[in-house]
Design a protein around this motif. Structure first.
Motif, mmCIF file in Angstrom:
data_model
loop_
_atom_site.group_PDB
_atom_site.id
_atom_site.type_symbol
_atom_site.label_atom_id
_atom_site.label_comp_id
_atom_site.label_asym_id
_atom_site.label_seq_id
_atom_site.Cartn_x
_atom_site.Cartn_y
_atom_site.Cartn_z
ATOM 1 N N SER A 159 35.030 -55.948 -9.436
ATOM 2 C CA SER A 159 34.746 -55.451 -10.779
ATOM 3 C C SER A 159 35.985 -55.412 -11.657
ATOM 4 N N GLY A 160 37.104 -55.939 -11.180
ATOM 5 C CA GLY A 160 38.337 -55.920 -11.956
ATOM 6 C C GLY A 160 39.201 -54.731 -11.576
ATOM 7 N N GLY A 161 40.457 -54.870 -11.746
ATOM 8 C CA GLY A 161 41.385 -53.806 -11.393
ATOM 9 C C GLY A 161 42.581 -54.363 -10.661
ATOM 10 N N HIS A 162 43.377 -53.464 -10.106
ATOM 11 C CA HIS A 162 44.607 -53.865 -9.440
ATOM 12 C C HIS A 162 44.319 -54.411 -8.042
ATOM 13 N N PRO A 163 44.947 -55.536 -7.693
ATOM 14 C CA PRO A 163 44.765 -56.074 -6.345
ATOM 15 C C PRO A 163 45.468 -55.200 -5.304
ATOM 16 N N VAL A 164 45.080 -55.388 -4.060
ATOM 17 C CA VAL A 164 45.595 -54.593 -2.947
ATOM 18 C C VAL A 164 46.155 -55.537 -1.889
ATOM 19 N N ARG A 165 47.314 -55.179 -1.314
ATOM 20 C CA ARG A 165 47.818 -55.871 -0.122
ATOM 21 C C ARG A 165 47.869 -54.813 0.972
ATOM 22 N N ASP A 222 33.237 -46.409 -11.123
ATOM 23 C CA ASP A 222 32.848 -46.042 -12.481
ATOM 24 C C ASP A 222 31.337 -46.047 -12.661
ATOM 25 N N GLY A 223 30.580 -46.215 -11.562
ATOM 26 C CA GLY A 223 29.126 -46.161 -11.634
ATOM 27 C C GLY A 223 28.482 -47.497 -11.918
ATOM 28 N N THR A 224 29.251 -48.555 -12.054
ATOM 29 C CA THR A 224 28.676 -49.865 -12.317
ATOM 30 C C THR A 224 28.485 -50.601 -11.002
ATOM 31 N N HIS A 225 27.750 -51.664 -11.063
ATOM 32 C CA HIS A 225 27.565 -52.510 -9.889
ATOM 33 C C HIS A 225 28.436 -53.737 -10.057
ATOM 34 N N PRO A 226 29.005 -54.244 -8.976
ATOM 35 C CA PRO A 226 29.842 -55.432 -9.116
ATOM 36 C C PRO A 226 29.027 -56.624 -9.558
ATOM 37 N N ALA A 227 29.638 -57.458 -10.357
ATOM 38 C CA ALA A 227 28.956 -58.659 -10.816
ATOM 39 C C ALA A 227 28.799 -59.610 -9.647
ATOM 40 N N SER A 228 27.654 -60.238 -9.546
ATOM 41 C CA SER A 228 27.412 -61.157 -8.448
ATOM 42 C C SER A 228 27.988 -62.527 -8.757
ATOM 43 N N GLY A 229 28.841 -62.606 -9.726
ATOM 44 C CA GLY A 229 29.407 -63.884 -10.134
ATOM 45 C C GLY A 229 28.800 -64.283 -11.453
ATOM 46 N N ASN A 230 29.615 -64.394 -12.466
ATOM 47 C CA ASN A 230 29.113 -64.755 -13.774
ATOM 48 C C ASN A 230 28.872 -66.256 -13.781
ATOM 49 N N ALA A 231 27.600 -66.669 -13.897
ATOM 50 C CA ALA A 231 27.267 -68.088 -13.859
ATOM 51 C C ALA A 231 27.745 -68.795 -15.121
ATOM 52 N N VAL A 232 27.916 -68.044 -16.226
ATOM 53 C CA VAL A 232 28.327 -68.631 -17.483
ATOM 54 C C VAL A 232 29.849 -68.679 -17.545
ATOM 55 N N THR A 233 30.386 -69.850 -17.819
ATOM 56 C CA THR A 233 31.826 -69.989 -17.970
ATOM 57 C C THR A 233 32.182 -69.724 -19.416
ATOM 58 N N LEU A 252 39.156 -65.203 -27.382
ATOM 59 C CA LEU A 252 40.473 -65.752 -27.713
ATOM 60 C C LEU A 252 41.140 -66.370 -26.505
ATOM 61 N N ARG A 253 40.990 -65.701 -25.358
ATOM 62 C CA ARG A 253 41.712 -66.105 -24.151
ATOM 63 C C ARG A 253 40.954 -65.598 -22.936
ATOM 64 N N THR A 254 41.055 -66.322 -21.835
ATOM 65 C CA THR A 254 40.480 -65.866 -20.570
ATOM 66 C C THR A 254 41.587 -65.824 -19.529
ATOM 67 N N SER A 255 41.492 -64.862 -18.631
ATOM 68 C CA SER A 255 42.453 -64.743 -17.548
ATOM 69 C C SER A 255 41.742 -64.118 -16.361
ATOM 70 N N GLY A 256 41.328 -64.934 -15.413
ATOM 71 C CA GLY A 256 40.588 -64.418 -14.261
ATOM 72 C C GLY A 256 39.254 -63.841 -14.705
ATOM 73 N N GLY A 296 42.957 -58.042 -38.079
ATOM 74 C CA GLY A 296 43.867 -58.413 -37.003
ATOM 75 C C GLY A 296 43.619 -57.697 -35.685
ATOM 76 N N ARG A 297 42.610 -56.844 -35.610
ATOM 77 C CA ARG A 297 42.329 -56.108 -34.374
ATOM 78 C C ARG A 297 41.656 -57.024 -33.364
ATOM 79 N N TYR A 298 42.050 -56.846 -32.091
ATOM 80 C CA TYR A 298 41.398 -57.579 -31.014
ATOM 81 C C TYR A 298 41.337 -56.687 -29.776
ATOM 82 N N TRP A 299 40.472 -57.059 -28.830
ATOM 83 C CA TRP A 299 40.285 -56.295 -27.601
ATOM 84 C C TRP A 299 40.738 -57.172 -26.449
ATOM 85 N N ARG A 300 41.644 -56.642 -25.633
ATOM 86 C CA ARG A 300 42.126 -57.419 -24.496
ATOM 87 C C ARG A 300 41.675 -56.767 -23.202
ATOM 88 N N GLY A 301 41.526 -57.564 -22.183
ATOM 89 C CA GLY A 301 41.185 -57.054 -20.866
ATOM 90 C C GLY A 301 39.738 -56.620 -20.712
#
Length: 190
Positions: free
Chosen positions: A74-80, A100-111, A136-140, A153-158
């Protein structure tokens, strides 16, 4: 001195035998005997999980000799962490609830690509329903968004990509009274 008064010595231990008993850690910790591969879904064993990590589903990013690198689905910090700390995720990963009460995405089929038009809805998203945004941009699993038409000029990141729904651009229409770039069309009275 009779036979009953004699001190009896314990038999001498065999060469190489331990002189102190071992602690059976298998009874305390459930050591995972599983072998994990890249992209496997895993959870942290309840024995090792901190509060809030009990039901987080991770995807294995990289397998090392001793450790695994895993990122939350669901996103967040990776773990080692050591491989023994992980267990295979439940078969019904959709039923594994996130902190956070959400369910993990089963994989977003839409790119989603830069320039894609989307609507956004999800937990903790405070924007209006049906508002159109441009990627504007994608990252993972994250995207950067700007409101269609601009917002000073406002935008939402992450923003997690599972919150985004792709909109067919051919269905977008604009009437003369619609707002453009945050300003209403002004007509002179006459």
């Amino acid at each position: 001195m009779g036979d009953s008064d004699a001190i009896r010595l314990a038999p001498r231990p065999a060469p190489g035998a331990l002189l102190c008993p071992r602690i059976d850690t298998g009874a305390i910790f459930s050591m995972s005997g599983h072998t994990f591969g890249k992209d496997d879904l895993v959870v942290i064993s309840p024995v090792f999980a901190r509060p809030g990590e009990e039901n987080v589903v991770y995807r294995v990013v990289e397998v090392h000799r001793v450790n695994l690198d895993a990122a939350p689905v669901s996103g967040g910090h990776p773990v080692r962490a050591p491989k023994d700390m992980f267990e295979p995720a439940p078969e019904t990963t959709a039923a594994a609830e996130q902190p956070d009460g959400t369910h993990p995405a089963s994989g977003n089929a839409v790119t989603l690509w830069a320039g894609s038009v989307v609507t956004v809805a999800g937990p903790r998203w405070t924007g209006p329903a049906g508002q159109l945004y441009v990627v504007l941009r994608t990252s993972g699993d994250k995207v950067w968004l700007v409101k269609l038409g601009g917002d000073n000029g406002r935008y939402w990141r992450g923003v997690h990509r599972s919150f985004c729904a792709l909109v067919d651009p051919s269905l977008i229409t604009m009437s003369p009274g619609d707002s453009v770039a945050g300003r209403r069309r002004v007509t002179s009275g006459g």
